[in-house]
Enzyme design. Structure first.
Site, PDB file in Angstrom:
ATOM      1  N   ASP B  10      -3.642  -5.333  -8.104  1.00 59.93           N
ATOM      2  CA  ASP B  10      -3.016  -4.010  -8.157  1.00 59.93           C
ATOM      3  C   ASP B  10      -3.942  -3.108  -8.965  1.00 59.93           C
ATOM      4  OD1 ASP B  10      -1.217  -1.911  -8.002  1.00 59.93           O
ATOM      5  OD2 ASP B  10       0.099  -2.671  -9.565  1.00 59.93           O
ATOM      6  N   SER B  11      -3.733  -1.810  -8.843  1.00 59.57           N
ATOM      7  CA  SER B  11      -4.530  -0.864  -9.632  1.00 59.57           C
ATOM      8  C   SER B  11      -4.244  -1.034 -11.131  1.00 59.57           C
ATOM      9  CB  SER B  11      -4.220   0.565  -9.206  1.00 59.57           C
ATOM     10  OG  SER B  11      -2.833   0.795  -9.277  1.00 59.57           O
ATOM     11  N   TYR B  42      -4.722   4.439  -9.002  1.00 59.00           N
ATOM     12  CA  TYR B  42      -5.447   4.701  -7.763  1.00 59.00           C
ATOM     13  C   TYR B  42      -4.799   5.848  -6.970  1.00 59.00           C
ATOM     14  CZ  TYR B  42      -7.937   0.135  -7.956  1.00 59.00           C
ATOM     15  OH  TYR B  42      -8.722  -0.933  -8.282  1.00 59.00           O
ATOM     16  N   GLY B  43      -3.491   6.058  -7.215  1.00 61.93           N
ATOM     17  CA  GLY B  43      -2.695   6.952  -6.375  1.00 61.93           C
ATOM     18  C   GLY B  43      -3.230   8.367  -6.222  1.00 61.93           C
ATOM     19  N   CYS B  73      -0.525  -3.413  -4.595  1.00 59.61           N
ATOM     20  CA  CYS B  73      -0.660  -1.980  -4.851  1.00 59.61           C
ATOM     21  C   CYS B  73      -0.358  -1.209  -3.567  1.00 59.61           C
ATOM     22  CB  CYS B  73      -2.093  -1.706  -5.308  1.00 59.61           C
ATOM     23  SG  CYS B  73      -2.483   0.028  -5.517  1.00 59.61           S
ATOM     24  N   THR B  75      -0.808   1.843  -2.931  1.00 64.01           N
ATOM     25  CA  THR B  75      -1.902   2.750  -2.581  1.00 64.01           C
ATOM     26  C   THR B  75      -2.980   2.018  -1.785  1.00 64.01           C
ATOM     27  OG1 THR B  75      -1.464   4.073  -4.552  1.00 64.01           O
ATOM     28  CG2 THR B  75      -3.616   4.342  -3.527  1.00 64.01           C
ATOM     29  N   GLU B 152       5.770   3.530 -17.684  1.00 56.18           N
ATOM     30  CA  GLU B 152       4.770   3.047 -18.641  1.00 56.18           C
ATOM     31  C   GLU B 152       5.028   3.581 -20.047  1.00 56.18           C
ATOM     32  OE1 GLU B 152       0.892   3.559 -16.830  1.00 56.18           O
ATOM     33  OE2 GLU B 152       1.193   1.714 -15.673  1.00 56.18           O
ATOM     34  N   CYS B 186       6.486   1.660  -4.566  1.00 55.32           N
ATOM     35  CA  CYS B 186       5.507   1.523  -5.662  1.00 55.32           C
ATOM     36  C   CYS B 186       6.047   0.421  -6.559  1.00 55.32           C
ATOM     37  CB  CYS B 186       5.388   2.839  -6.426  1.00 55.32           C
ATOM     38  SG  CYS B 186       4.466   2.722  -7.979  1.00 55.32           S
ATOM     39  N   THR B 187       5.165  -0.475  -6.987  1.00 56.03           N
ATOM     40  CA  THR B 187       5.626  -1.648  -7.730  1.00 56.03           C
ATOM     41  C   THR B 187       6.323  -1.310  -9.045  1.00 56.03           C
ATOM     42  OG1 THR B 187       3.370  -1.781  -8.505  1.00 56.03           O
ATOM     43  CG2 THR B 187       4.033  -3.351  -6.799  1.00 56.03           C
ATOM     44  N   HIS B 188       6.059  -0.110  -9.584  1.00 57.43           N
ATOM     45  CA  HIS B 188       6.717   0.259 -10.841  1.00 57.43           C
ATOM     46  C   HIS B 188       8.203   0.589 -10.661  1.00 57.43           C
ATOM     47  CE1 HIS B 188       2.759   0.542 -12.598  1.00 57.43           C
ATOM     48  NE2 HIS B 188       3.240   0.958 -13.741  1.00 57.43           N
TER      49      HIS B 188
END
Lengths: 269, 269
Positions: B10-11, B42-43, B73, B75, B152, B186-188
């Site tokens: 992932d980024s 990366y987005g 990721c 993206t 984050e 998105c993984t977040h």
């Protein structure tokens, strides 16, 4: 007299707030700007990575023949050691020292607040820079990690409830400490200075690092007799390390009506 | 049977949500994870930059002998062309296809919402992936650029007023369109799925891409008879391209009680 360009760099596009001030102060100067948009933000990187990136940025600007280097990025300015910056072939100026000097000049009570990215705050660089100038100063600091993404998402209107709520949370400990001066220790923050001012109150003086770095840069050029001499406006060449589309989207936010000049993408690594 | 590791990248660290699912589904598997934290996110990068970074990530994982590559990721998964991924020496699986398949399976009305980073949404990849599977589907999408910095920054509590306000703004057009299924592209985003669910309502099925990618990866390994065979838990080796401090700070957020294994910093460029 020296008609070579002024070099300004930042991890992203926030350093354009410094360029905007230069364009107002000294329109006759040529400016080369590098925004390392392919690797922004620097604020969350390790010290080694920040120094490596900063040196690549500096080498690029030197290759463009700049007469002075202005690190408009608080993170670089806080992290690059003097042992490196003093050895550069042209004068180097980081936003931190010039901003600290302006804050010390502005404060009456000696109680100064500092906000910035986590890396800038963690580095303690403003603390050290102010301590040299005013050992009796009381410093209160708080990192504001969401301010940059909020500004870059366009949450900048004075009445934006999200940015206001985040600002109230971040600024509460600074306000509680009764400061009379607040350093907006990141080039993005002046864009939301109305919100910061509303939260802090009108009696607190806000210090804009881009403005102070531009003023210090011009003062240094004057002292060294290195100002440009020409009858027309200087050239503006902007470089970014990622797509130029993003630059155009943000240029107005940072430069306002002073936008204009060439924009090119380069490979920085 | 194949005891080589599963490679996940992932980024940043969001892909750990996929690793967490793998650890639950198949604890006997070795896992090598690469988080390109030195160049996250990366987005917001250009297509060329995203492909270059993805290939460097893939080359690193191949050098560690992985038997399958999972692009956790969104993206990368949205941007890397099939002409590249089909030519890789091991099976490759992006989160987008497996997530699209799960959404099509879940929807009753054929009205599906998609949220993600600006690059993921702009790429239209979910639209194309769903269109192949369910041509009659009505898709509503909206980028949510602040969700990653909010997660984050730890603004993840169900009653966090800032994240809730941003979520209400981002999700309003999706909700107005009356979807019955929402891809958290998105993984977040699954980390704030309680907030997303509160805003969308209990009748909307939320699709978690990390979970779907992990399930699809294990299904593919089973089909190819490439599952690991061992009596104990597999090894977990995590790699990041910036300082490991940040990994440790976030490991609990993403992995919870399943955190553990080696963590090393590498030079990815």
């Amino acid at each position: 007299m020296n008609n070579s360009p002024i070099g300004v760099f930042d991890s992203g596009l926030g350093g354009l707030t410094c360029v905007k001030q230069l364009l107002q102060l000294a329109p006759q100067e040529d400016i080369v700007y590098l925004g390392d948009t392919g690797r922004v933000p620097y604020g969350t990187r390790s010290t080694d990575t920040i120094i490596k990136y900063a040196m690549q940025d500096i080498e690029f600007l030197l290759s463009r023949g700049v007469k002075i280097l202005i690190a408009a990025c608080g993170t670089v300015s806080s992290t690059l050691p003097h042992s490196i910056s003093d050895a550069l072939p042209v004068p180097y100026l980081g936003v931190v020292e010039s901003t600290a000097a302006a804050a010390v000049k502005a404060t009456k009570t000696g109680r100064i607040g500092v906000i910035g990215t986590p890396a800038t705050i963690k580095s303690g660089s403003y603390l050290r820079a102010i301590d040299i100038l005013l050992p009796s100063a009381v410093l209160v600091k708080n990192p504001c990690p969401l301010f940059v993404p909020l500004v870059e998402s366009g949450y900048v209107q004075r009445d934006n409830p999200v940015t206001r709520m985040v600002a109230e949370e971040y600024l509460a400990p600074i306000k509680a400490a009764g400061v009379d001066t607040l350093i907006m220790g990141c080039t993005h923050y002046p864009i939301i200075k109305d919100i910061i001012s509303d939260v802090m109150g009108p009696e607190v003086t806000l210090i804009d690092p881009g403005k102070e770095a531009a003023a210090a840069g011009m003062a240094l050029l004057k002292k060294l007799d290195m100002e440009a001499l020409r009858d027309c406006s200087g050239a503006r060449n902007y470089f970014v390390s990622d797509g130029i589309e993003n630059f155009h989207q943000n240029a107005e936010l940072f430069l306002g009506s002073l936008a204009g000049g060439s924009v090119d993408q380069i490979a920085i690594d």
